[in-house]
Design a protein around this motif. Structure first.
Motif, PDB file in Angstrom:
ATOM      1  N   PRO B 141       0.840  -1.197   0.000  1.00 23.15           N
ATOM      2  CA  PRO B 141       0.000   0.000   0.000  1.00 23.15           C
ATOM      3  C   PRO B 141       0.876   1.249   0.000  1.00 23.15           C
ATOM      4  CG  PRO B 141       0.041  -0.989   2.181  1.00 23.15           C
ATOM      5  CD  PRO B 141       0.760  -1.921   1.268  1.00 23.15           C
ATOM      6  N   PHE B 142       0.329   2.354  -0.515  1.00 20.56           N
ATOM      7  CA  PHE B 142       1.057   3.620  -0.462  1.00 20.56           C
ATOM      8  C   PHE B 142       0.969   4.181   0.953  1.00 20.56           C
ATOM      9  CE2 PHE B 142      -0.679   3.670  -4.921  1.00 20.56           C
ATOM     10  CZ  PHE B 142       0.518   3.338  -5.515  1.00 20.56           C
ATOM     11  N   PRO B 143       1.937   5.004   1.336  1.00 19.80           N
ATOM     12  CA  PRO B 143       1.840   5.658   2.649  1.00 19.80           C
ATOM     13  C   PRO B 143       0.797   6.773   2.625  1.00 19.80           C
ATOM     14  CG  PRO B 143       3.868   6.302   1.525  1.00 19.80           C
ATOM     15  CD  PRO B 143       3.203   5.294   0.654  1.00 19.80           C
ATOM     16  N   LYS B 144      -0.409   6.393   2.248  1.00 18.74           N
ATOM     17  CA  LYS B 144      -1.519   7.340   2.192  1.00 18.74           C
ATOM     18  C   LYS B 144      -2.668   6.718   2.973  1.00 18.74           C
ATOM     19  CE  LYS B 144      -0.589   8.210  -2.756  1.00 18.74           C
ATOM     20  NZ  LYS B 144      -0.330   9.603  -3.021  1.00 18.74           N
ATOM     21  N   TYR B 152      -6.530   5.788  -5.685  1.00 16.98           N
ATOM     22  CA  TYR B 152      -5.380   6.170  -6.507  1.00 16.98           C
ATOM     23  C   TYR B 152      -5.539   5.746  -7.966  1.00 16.98           C
ATOM     24  CZ  TYR B 152      -0.731   7.000  -8.220  1.00 16.98           C
ATOM     25  OH  TYR B 152       0.311   7.467  -8.961  1.00 16.98           O
ATOM     26  N   GLY B 153      -5.960   4.493  -8.163  1.00 12.21           N
ATOM     27  CA  GLY B 153      -6.128   4.005  -9.533  1.00 12.21           C
ATOM     28  C   GLY B 153      -7.154   4.838 -10.291  1.00 12.21           C
ATOM     29  N   ARG B 155      -7.882   7.919  -9.761  1.00 16.18           N
ATOM     30  CA  ARG B 155      -7.328   9.250 -10.037  1.00 16.18           C
ATOM     31  C   ARG B 155      -6.356   9.220 -11.202  1.00 16.18           C
ATOM     32  NH1 ARG B 155      -6.948  10.608  -3.731  1.00 16.18           N
ATOM     33  NH2 ARG B 155      -9.094  11.313  -3.508  1.00 16.18           N
ATOM     34  N   VAL B 156      -5.424   8.265 -11.196  1.00 13.39           N
ATOM     35  CA  VAL B 156      -4.452   8.275 -12.295  1.00 13.39           C
ATOM     36  C   VAL B 156      -5.127   7.955 -13.629  1.00 13.39           C
ATOM     37  CG1 VAL B 156      -2.424   7.727 -10.900  1.00 13.39           C
ATOM     38  CG2 VAL B 156      -3.707   5.880 -11.961  1.00 13.39           C
ATOM     39  N   GLN B 157      -6.239   7.235 -13.570  1.00 12.92           N
ATOM     40  CA  GLN B 157      -6.905   6.891 -14.818  1.00 12.92           C
ATOM     41  C   GLN B 157      -7.946   7.923 -15.221  1.00 12.92           C
ATOM     42  OE1 GLN B 157      -8.254   2.882 -15.167  1.00 12.92           O
ATOM     43  NE2 GLN B 157      -6.544   2.009 -14.044  1.00 12.92           N
ATOM     44  N   ARG B 204      -7.526  -1.722  -4.313  1.00 14.45           N
ATOM     45  CA  ARG B 204      -6.898  -0.704  -5.165  1.00 14.45           C
ATOM     46  C   ARG B 204      -6.837  -1.182  -6.618  1.00 14.45           C
ATOM     47  NH1 ARG B 204      -0.980   0.576  -3.367  1.00 14.45           N
ATOM     48  NH2 ARG B 204      -0.649  -1.475  -4.287  1.00 14.45           N
TER      49      ARG B 204
END
Lengths: 300, 296
Positions: B141-144, B152-153, B155-157, B204
């Motif tokens: 996991p991200f440190p978020k 996240y996925g 958002r980037v997409q 995610r």
């Protein structure tokens, strides 16, 4: 003592080797002590010499040729133009180094493919970190002051200092980027992020504390450098603070160098006071570096 | 994945000579399977999502995969099993072109996703990975916050214009994690236990709604309880997604998969068939030895 135990064989040997070990520890401890004692003695001496000379007037007045003016009950004289000069210088240097240094590190670490050329560039950056600062001063004089005609200006000084610390900033930023676990990059690529998104969202936030620490520590090296700014022609004693990118400037190390060369023994106290101001700013910058590292570490 | 722990008796020939005679293979193979070195078994897969045709992968001078021929059926769980260094993870990573990220990796042959070769020049690996999500061996996991991890996925997409909250909750629910984290969506994903982190990573991966989910030993770093939760989850996921899972554990493959591909040392796909067939009556002697624990 003489009673047989299962362990009595070879006790002498163990004892002898333990003695050697203890001797080694003693040597290591002594080495540590030499460094620490020298540093503490130096700082103690400077503080002792400057006691009573670091006043508000010292921080806010321009320098004077008359040493009595520096006294607390004198007409007021001090380090003001050089203090402001140093702060401007380091702020400008910070802007240049962050863009150039971090940019170069990101390119080398994230984009450039492994190749002979890349290894060659990296090896040379590491070598540049070892080039004496006076050489960077000469380079700055030739390029920024003469060729680009910036003259003896704040910006020429800042660009020269940038060149000086750039290799260190690049190397330390590369270290910070390399320390970002690959699993984090893969996680982002795995959900369909582009390389730019991976760097922006995942790599940079994670590497930022390391990058900032390296950069600030380099900057605190730059603020104490005398040779390069001497070469680009920083003024020894200037009576007004710089007011623009192209205005002439002085800096604290220059000022201290100037004072230390005065024949009157009282100026040694003035020089010591200057050193205390310089060291204080330096320590503050290092403290900020540590704070940033601890505070913005996303893992904590 | 290192290839240097292969048993000495396993020479990297395409087919173990001790396994099955060529004539036998020809008998068993369907007439349409034209390739000479397809694996044993090879069940008919109608309208496969992914087809691998003579796929070779090299790391520098080392060949990690040899002429892989297989099809991945839609909305089923396909397990890739085999000993360490057999190339199963390499194959998984060549499906969504994660191998592109390794400088020395080189792919030859064809890999089709809905009939389109993903190694064609006009295929953008980023677009490919938006169709084919991935879950990794170690939870990463991200440190978020939990919420931001799942979002996240999206958002980037650029899929974050609609109801992100709803999509995040749906993904967490599909990953069987929502009940446990409902009140702490703003807390760091790193504060979760290992098993929860892995389910977070699954959430995610599925939040942007890919078609295929690749899983690279998703439970190997987890304890048995967490493992069994992940296994139940994979079962559910197969209702909506095509799942390809690499696993070390043959029991796990037997429990959760519909199809099983057995890779053996040197990067050869030896047998690919219905999971039941592989575990009860494999055609290859090597596979039988591997399944019954005689080596591997």
């Amino acid at each position: 003592m003489s009673t047989e135990t299962p362990f009595s064989e070879g006790t002498d040997d163990i004892e002898r080797k333990r003695k050697i070990g203890q001797a080694f520890v003693a040597v290591c401890f002594a080495s540590t002590l030499v460094g620490i004692v020298a540093l503490v003695a130096l700082i103690a001496d400077v503080i002792y010499e400057s006691w009573g000379w670091v006043t508000w007037e010292f921080l806010t007045y321009p320098p004077s040729q008359v040493v009595e003016n520096f006294l607390p009950d004198g007409r007021g004289a001090g380090i003001y133009p050089a203090l402001v000069g140093s702060i401007f210088l380091i702020a400008l240097t910070a802007v240049f180094t962050i863009f150039l240094g971090v940019g170069a590190a990101i390119y080398l670490e994230e984009y450039a493919a492994e190749s002979r050329l890349k290894s060659f560039i990296e090896a040379n950056i590491a070598n540049l970190a070892g080039v004496p600062s006076i050489v960077y001063g000469l380079l700055g004089l030739a390029i920024f002051v003469r060729a680009i005609q910036l003259g003896t200006s704040l910006i020429a000084g800042a660009l020269t200092l940038t060149l000086l610390i750039l290799p260190i900033v690049i190397v330390s930023s590369q270290e910070a980027l390399r320390a970002v676990p690959d699993s984090q990059r893969q996680a982002a690529y795995g959900v369909g992020a582009t390389q730019w998104q991976v760097i922006r969202d995942v790599v940079l936030p994670r590497a930022l504390p390391g990058i900032m620490t390296g950069t600030i520590l380099s900057l605190s090296r730059a603020i104490g450098e005398t040779a390069p700014i001497l070469m680009v022609g920083a003024a020894t004693s200037l009576f007004v603070a710089p007011d623009g990118l192209t205005s002439p400037f002085s800096a604290m190390p220059m000022m201290i160098f100037e004072w230390a060369g005065h024949p009157e023994p009282e100026f040694q106290h003035v020089a010591a006071a200057g050193i205390v101001v310089l060291l204080t700013i330096l320590l503050l910058m290092n403290a900020v570096a540590i704070l940033i590292r601890n505070r913005y570490d996303p893992r904590s | 994945m290192t290839a240097n722990n292969e048993p000495a008796e396993m020479t990297p020939n395409r087919r173990g000579p001790e396994s099955v005679s060529t004539s036998e293979i020809d008998e068993r193979r369907s007439a349409s399977a034209a390739a000479d070195d397809g694996p044993l078994g090879s069940p008919r897969v109608s309208s496969p999502v992914i087809e691998s045709r003579d796929l070779d992968v090299f790391y520098g001078d080392t060949q990690a995969l040899h002429g892989i021929e297989m099809e991945v059926p839609e909305r089923q769980v396909t397990a890739l099993i085999g000993p360490s260094g057999c190339g199963k993870s390499t194959f998984l990573r060549s499906i969504n072109r994660m191998n592109d990220l390794i400088d020395v990796a080189r792919v030859e042959g064809d890999l089709y996703f809905h009939g389109k070769n993903v190694y064609d020049d006009d295929v953008d690996p980023v677009a490919l990975r938006r169709k084919i999500g991935m879950v990794f061996q170690k939870p990463n996991p991200f440190p978020k916050s939990i919420y931001d991890n799942v979002a996240y996925g999206l958002r980037v997409q650029g899929k974050d214009d609609g109801d992100v909250d709803e999509k995040v909750r749906t993904a967490l629910e599909q990953a069987a994690l929502l009940d446990e984290v409902e009140d702490q969506l703003d807390e760091s994903g790193l504060d979760l236990s290992g098993g929860q982190q892995q389910r977070l990573c699954i959430a995610r991966a599925i939040a942007p709604d890919p078609e295929v989910v690749l899983m690279d030993e998703p439970a190997s770093a987890l304890d048995p309880v967490a493992t069994s939760k992940i296994e139940d989850l994979i079962d559910d996921l197969a209702e909506e997604y095509t799942v390809v899972i690499v696993t070390h554990s043959m029991q796990q493959a037997a429990r959760i998969s519909d199809k099983t591909a057995v890779f053996l040392t040197g990067g050869h796909l030896v047998e690919f068939d219905d999971t039941e067939k592989i575990f009860e009556n494999p055609e290859s002697q090597q596979v039988e030895d591997y399944i019954t624990g005689k080596f591997g």
